[in-house]
Design an enzyme around this catalytic site. Structure first.
Site, PDB file in Angstrom:
ATOM      1  N   LYS A 193      65.965  37.978  10.925  1.00 53.92           N
ATOM      2  CA  LYS A 193      65.810  36.848   9.998  1.00 53.92           C
ATOM      3  C   LYS A 193      64.385  36.288   9.966  1.00 53.92           C
ATOM      4  CE  LYS A 193      68.991  35.449   8.152  1.00 53.92           C
ATOM      5  NZ  LYS A 193      69.585  35.876   6.859  1.00 53.92           N
ATOM      6  N   GLY A 356      29.895  32.642  32.610  1.00 58.07           N
ATOM      7  CA  GLY A 356      30.581  31.363  32.457  1.00 58.07           C
ATOM      8  C   GLY A 356      29.578  30.246  32.275  1.00 58.07           C
ATOM      9  N   CYS A 383      25.635  37.832  34.151  1.00 60.50           N
ATOM     10  CA  CYS A 383      25.129  36.593  33.559  1.00 60.50           C
ATOM     11  C   CYS A 383      25.120  35.482  34.608  1.00 60.50           C
ATOM     12  CB  CYS A 383      25.951  36.225  32.321  1.00 60.50           C
ATOM     13  SG  CYS A 383      25.153  34.997  31.265  1.00 60.50           S
ATOM     14  N   GLY A 385      27.036  35.270  37.027  1.00 63.81           N
ATOM     15  CA  GLY A 385      27.244  35.972  38.295  1.00 63.81           C
ATOM     16  C   GLY A 385      25.953  36.455  38.915  1.00 63.81           C
ATOM     17  N   HIS A 520      25.331  41.117  29.197  1.00 59.75           N
ATOM     18  CA  HIS A 520      26.780  41.348  29.230  1.00 59.75           C
ATOM     19  C   HIS A 520      27.081  42.813  28.906  1.00 59.75           C
ATOM     20  CE1 HIS A 520      28.382  37.202  29.607  1.00 59.75           C
ATOM     21  NE2 HIS A 520      27.215  36.884  29.072  1.00 59.75           N
ATOM     22  N   GLU A 522      29.677  44.505  29.352  1.00 59.17           N
ATOM     23  CA  GLU A 522      31.051  44.752  28.910  1.00 59.17           C
ATOM     24  C   GLU A 522      31.167  44.871  27.394  1.00 59.17           C
ATOM     25  OE1 GLU A 522      30.927  40.173  29.552  1.00 59.17           O
ATOM     26  OE2 GLU A 522      29.935  41.985  30.296  1.00 59.17           O
TER      27      GLU A 522
END
EC number: 6.3.4.2
Length: 550
Positions: A193, A356, A383, A385, A520, A522
């Site tokens: 539905k 972050g 970064c 880190g 970055h 990643e």
């Protein structure tokens, strides 16, 4: 002449429209078509750059420096085309553009309205975004419309898609609608539905879907597909069952086996070669049949919402595929480490601190970094880190006990990390910032080529040059670099113009594998190729595991 496939969603959000669009694009690309993708976000923010990761998840950075929706990361991982700023736009950008035109008098005194001015602008953005790929010669552009059918925010985008379909005529546009078919445990059955109502809502707008992708936690039986077909007024073979999979890289094969790409090609009058999904099958086989297994501890403050680290998680999985390793990720709340609890780090094969912003949880991350350095656990800092690795080293090795970043403490005696006030962007333009600058769109963003120091771990990973994407405001303070180097740290890559540290590492005499990067990596990892830095990191974790075993 580019043809368009609009991907919409119904019933609830977070069903996986981005994965569905990217998977269909991957199949079409495997058939020899030139494919690109666009994401239309209905929120009024200009971009997601200042949005909380808890609300929006990861901000994906494109090569040309745009802060975009995380779905663009999926697009780049599934197809070969690189995404650009023009591949993602928001309601905020549309209204900003229309208002600027109105102020310039381009509407010649007319009353500016949602229809036709906003919808015309949306269409112009879509066509411009599609033309930016493959030198304007893309065969198919898949356009994902964010939000859910029925949301007031999405209406102008859906209306624009309807108008495009009408204006371009038959066989230029197709519509794929992703909807939910929930299993109700108390009734012991799937319920169709919500899907019926979702399609009805879409048809009220004037859009009839070419195909329905029905999301469920299990395959949908043929009798339920027949029921959906009847109420949705589309053929049963256009009702595609999309059930939960343990790997997103299985989705292209799932859609292909049910003929979704055939339906779309028939609708758009395309006659490409058959799909070749052997690469995807090979990747899935590698993922399901690992020879090794490691556990990586990801120490962050957004660990309750893994969408905040989507590209990073995928990059680690890619590295696992290319090293025959199952990579397990243990998410560790950095705030819990501030009061102790370092025993949770002992079983780990490697430690990673991702990017972050903000002070909260940083001291816990520094304690994790100190643990990794002192206990010879492979460490990768990305970064923030990397910045925190520099702070930890400055405090505990180089003798600067008060070392900190001016992001966290403006009064620190040793600001080893500080705000970048001036740098040269990827186009050679000098950018300047201060602590009073706007938060939105004021970071160092996008890809930059940087030479790598010979004889370093960085050189063994990247070769002579690194080309990665950035998203940050703070940098390692060059004033303290000589002191850090005298204490043993190696700065293994620097920007060619400003001489800003891009990579740091510890020599083998101090640590087997300890690397920090300001960029970055990643964002450039793909399942097809993996990424050299993450592969080296996983290999270091495997080597550390062997040392522990010995």
């Amino acid at each position: 002449m580019t043809k368009f496939v609009f991907v919409t969603g119904g019933v609830v959000s977070s069903l996986g429209k981005g994965i569905a669009a990217a998977s269909l694009a991957a199949i079409l690309e495997s058939r020899g078509l030139k494919v690109t993708l666009l994401k239309l976000d209905p929120y009024i923010n200009v971009d997601p750059g200042t949005m909380s990761p808890f609300q929006h998840g990861e901000v994906f950075v494109t090569e040309d420096g745009a802060e975009t929706d995380l779905d663009l990361g999926h697009y780049e991982r599934f197809v070969s085309a690189k995404m650009r700023k023009s591949n993602n736009f928001t309601t905020g950008q549309i209204y900003e553009s229309v208002i600027r035109k109105e102020r310039r008098g381009e509407y010649l005194g007319k009353t500016v309205q949602v229809i036709p001015h906003i919808t015309n602008e949306i269409q112009a953005f879509i066509e411009r975004g599609a033309a930016a790929s493959h030198d304007g010669k893309a065969d198919v552009a898949l356009v994902e419309i964010g939000g859910t059918v029925g949301d007031i925010e999405s209406l102008p985008f859906l209306e624009a898609a309807r108008q495009m379909s009408l204006r371009m005529g038959r066989n230029r546009c197709a519509f794929v609608h992703l909807t939910l078919v929930p299993f109700i445990a108390s009734a012991g059955e799937l319920k169709t539905k919500p899907t019926q109502h979702s399609v009805q809502k879409l048809r009220e707008i004037g859009i009839s879907p070419t195909a329905l992708l029905c999301r469920a936690d299990r395959p949908i039986p043929d009798d339920e597909r027949a029921k959906i077909s009847l109420f949705a007024n589309i053929p049963q073979d256009a009702v595609i069952s999309v059930w939960d999979a343990d790997s997103i890289y299985k989705i292209p094969q799932m859609l292909n086996e049910q003929g979704l790409d055939r339906l779309i090609c028939e609708e758009l009058r395309l006659d490409p070669k058959p799909a070749d999904l052997s690469m995807w099958q090979k990747l899935v086989n590698a993922q399901e049949n690992p020879e090794h297994e490691i556990t990586i501890g990801m120490v962050g403050k957004y660990v309750d919402l893994t969408e905040s680290y989507k590209s990073l998680i995928e990059a680690l999985r890619h590295a696992g595929m290319h090293t025959a390793t199952r990579v397990n990720i243990e998410y560790i709340d950095s705030e819990e480490l501030e009061s102790g609890h370092l025993e949770v780090l002992a079983p780990l094969d490697a430690i990673l601190v991702p990017g972050g912003f903000g002070k909260r949880g940083t001291e816990g991350k520094i304690r994790a970094i100190q643990y990794a350095r002192e206990n010879k656990v492979p460490y990768l800092g990305i970064c923030l880190g990397m910045q925190l690795a520099v702070i930890e080293f400055a405090r505990h090795v180089a003798g600067m006990t008060d070392a900190n970043s001016t992001e966290f403490n403006l009064e620190t005696e040793h600001p080893v990390v500080a705000l970048i006030t001036e740098w040269v962007d990827r186009e050679g333009k000098v950018e300047q910032r201060s602590a009073e600058s706007d938060l939105g769109g004021t970071m160092r963003l996008g890809a930059q080529r940087v030479p790598v120091k010979e004889g370093t771990k960085a050189a063994s990973i990247y070769g002579a040059e690194v080309n990665e994407r950035h998203r940050h405001r703070y940098e390692v303070n060059n004033h303290y670099v000589p002191t850090l180097e005298n204490a043993g740290m190696v700065i293994s890559a620097r920007t060619p113009t400003e001489n800003l540290p891009e990579m740091m590492e510890l020599p083998g005499s101090m640590h087997p594998w300890f690397v920090g990067v300001q960029f970055h990596p990643e964002f450039t990892s793909t399942p097809r190729d993996g990424h050299p830095l993450f592969k080296a990191y996983v290999e270091a974790a495997l080597a550390g595991q062997q040392r522990k075993g010995a």
